[in-house]
Design an enzyme around this catalytic site. Sequence first.
Site, PDB file in Angstrom:
ATOM      1  N   LEU A   1      10.705 -20.636  -4.776  1.00  0.00           N
ATOM      2  CA  LEU A   1       9.859 -19.625  -4.126  1.00  0.00           C
ATOM      3  C   LEU A   1       8.517 -19.626  -4.835  1.00  0.00           C
ATOM      4  O   LEU A   1       8.465 -19.497  -6.062  1.00  0.00           O
ATOM      5  CB  LEU A   1      10.509 -18.236  -4.247  1.00  0.00           C
ATOM      6  CG  LEU A   1       9.694 -17.049  -3.738  1.00  0.00           C
ATOM      7  CD1 LEU A   1       9.554 -17.070  -2.223  1.00  0.00           C
ATOM      8  CD2 LEU A   1      10.341 -15.719  -4.145  1.00  0.00           C
TER       9      LEU A   1
ATOM     10  N   ASP B   1       0.829  -1.208   0.000  1.00  0.00           N
ATOM     11  CA  ASP B   1       0.000   0.000   0.000  1.00  0.00           C
ATOM     12  C   ASP B   1       0.865   1.261   0.000  1.00  0.00           C
ATOM     13  O   ASP B   1       1.969   1.264   0.541  1.00  0.00           O
ATOM     14  CB  ASP B   1      -0.918  -0.033   1.237  1.00  0.00           C
ATOM     15  CG  ASP B   1      -2.115   0.889   1.092  1.00  0.00           C
ATOM     16  OD1 ASP B   1      -2.356   1.399  -0.024  1.00  0.00           O
ATOM     17  OD2 ASP B   1      -2.815   1.099   2.096  1.00  0.00           O
TER      18      ASP B   1
ATOM     19  N   SER C   1      -8.181  -4.870   5.020  1.00  0.00           N
ATOM     20  CA  SER C   1      -8.823  -4.580   3.727  1.00  0.00           C
ATOM     21  C   SER C   1      -9.216  -5.856   2.958  1.00  0.00           C
ATOM     22  O   SER C   1      -8.897  -5.987   1.771  1.00  0.00           O
ATOM     23  CB  SER C   1      -7.904  -3.687   2.867  1.00  0.00           C
ATOM     24  OG  SER C   1      -7.581  -2.497   3.546  1.00  0.00           O
TER      25      SER C   1
ATOM     26  N   ARG D   1      -5.160  -1.875   8.779  1.00  0.00           N
ATOM     27  CA  ARG D   1      -6.335  -2.724   8.517  1.00  0.00           C
ATOM     28  C   ARG D   1      -5.964  -3.803   7.501  1.00  0.00           C
ATOM     29  O   ARG D   1      -4.955  -3.685   6.803  1.00  0.00           O
ATOM     30  CB  ARG D   1      -7.513  -1.883   8.012  1.00  0.00           C
ATOM     31  CG  ARG D   1      -7.199  -1.028   6.803  1.00  0.00           C
ATOM     32  CD  ARG D   1      -8.418  -0.236   6.326  1.00  0.00           C
ATOM     33  NE  ARG D   1      -8.013   0.717   5.300  1.00  0.00           N
ATOM     34  CZ  ARG D   1      -7.666   1.976   5.514  1.00  0.00           C
ATOM     35  NH1 ARG D   1      -7.667   2.451   6.755  1.00  0.00           N
ATOM     36  NH2 ARG D   1      -7.301   2.769   4.523  1.00  0.00           N
TER      37      ARG D   1
ATOM     38  N   HIS E   1       2.461   3.458  -9.013  1.00  0.00           N
ATOM     39  CA  HIS E   1       2.263   2.019  -9.268  1.00  0.00           C
ATOM     40  C   HIS E   1       3.461   1.446 -10.032  1.00  0.00           C
ATOM     41  O   HIS E   1       3.910   0.339  -9.775  1.00  0.00           O
ATOM     42  CB  HIS E   1       0.969   1.789 -10.055  1.00  0.00           C
ATOM     43  CG  HIS E   1      -0.274   2.192  -9.305  1.00  0.00           C
ATOM     44  ND1 HIS E   1      -0.523   1.808  -8.009  1.00  0.00           N
ATOM     45  CD2 HIS E   1      -1.342   2.958  -9.673  1.00  0.00           C
ATOM     46  CE1 HIS E   1      -1.686   2.315  -7.610  1.00  0.00           C
ATOM     47  NE2 HIS E   1      -2.201   3.017  -8.597  1.00  0.00           N
TER      48      HIS E   1
ATOM     49  N   ASN F   1       1.253   3.441  -2.952  1.00  0.00           N
ATOM     50  CA  ASN F   1       1.760   3.878  -4.261  1.00  0.00           C
ATOM     51  C   ASN F   1       1.249   5.278  -4.619  1.00  0.00           C
ATOM     52  O   ASN F   1       1.998   6.120  -5.125  1.00  0.00           O
ATOM     53  CB  ASN F   1       1.304   2.923  -5.375  1.00  0.00           C
ATOM     54  CG  ASN F   1       1.930   1.551  -5.259  1.00  0.00           C
ATOM     55  OD1 ASN F   1       2.824   1.345  -4.455  1.00  0.00           O
ATOM     56  ND2 ASN F   1       1.459   0.616  -6.069  1.00  0.00           N
ATOM     57  N   GLY F   2      -0.049   5.499  -4.362  1.00  0.00           N
ATOM     58  CA  GLY F   2      -0.660   6.786  -4.706  1.00  0.00           C
ATOM     59  C   GLY F   2      -0.028   7.922  -3.916  1.00  0.00           C
ATOM     60  O   GLY F   2       0.305   8.977  -4.463  1.00  0.00           O
TER      61      GLY F   2
END
Length: 241
Positions: free
Chosen positions: A126, A15, A191, A189, A32, A17-18
């Site tokens: 992985l 979370d 989300s 949170r 992004h 990026n914006g």
Amino acid sequence: MTALKIPQHVAIIMDGNGRWAEQHGLPRIEGHRKGTQAVEHILKAAEDFGVKNITLFAFSVENWNRPKLEVAALMQLLDSFLKEQEEQLVKRGMRLRVLGRTSELPTSTQKLLRKTEQATQAFDKLTVGLALNYGSRTEVVDAVKAITRDTQEGRLDLNELDYDVFRQYLYTKEMPDPDLIIRTSGECRLSNFLLLQSAYSEIYLSDVLWPDFDQAEFGAALKAYASRERRFGKTAQQLTS
Ligand code: IPE
Ligand code: IPE
Ligand code: MG
């Protein structure tokens, strides 16, 4: 240096990026784009630290409600990321698994996802879970639908249904539950992310915005994880005796 207790599975809510873009005076999509570079760094870090499974929350079912242009740009970015990464994944023995309602993604993206999943299916160095059009609530609804179908068609006896059977109907069926969930950007949170699978996950919140999250930040999260005592309902005393 004593060896760190390494989580088998790390799941990340990528979370910020914006906000990163805004802080740099750039359009959100540039955040992004920079975020995809952070993904590359974190895959490398996971490889170096010996983490066997990593899940990245890239697009939620609720993210469709963003402006149309941002959603389209995100899908385009995803397509180019997949095209670029396939060779790297194969070269490094990494396996891609997509988690989410993929049938609702653009056809081009679905094709690329299938192609990359197939090209990497034999690898186990992985496992990279990419949560796309993912939401825990839709995951549960999809599981219940599949269970109902299997019951009606005689493939499943309801008397045999327990959580071990139920989890086989989740998108994450091929991965262990996350030991550690990281969320960046200071939000506290989940989300709608891995709500069932996180029942006993350790949670690590970082104030760093995703595009700035690097190997050192990932290392700090692993260090915090190593210091946690996971009790799974027992007393602390039981764990040491
Ligand atoms: C996370 O960054 C990426 C996606 C949800 C696709 P955001 O785009 O949510 O960044 P903020 O929260 O607006 O800063
Ligand atoms: C969660 O981030 C989804 C992803 C990281 C893909 P959001 O930015 O969409 O979450 P909220 O809306 O702030 O809870
Ligand atoms: Mg956000």
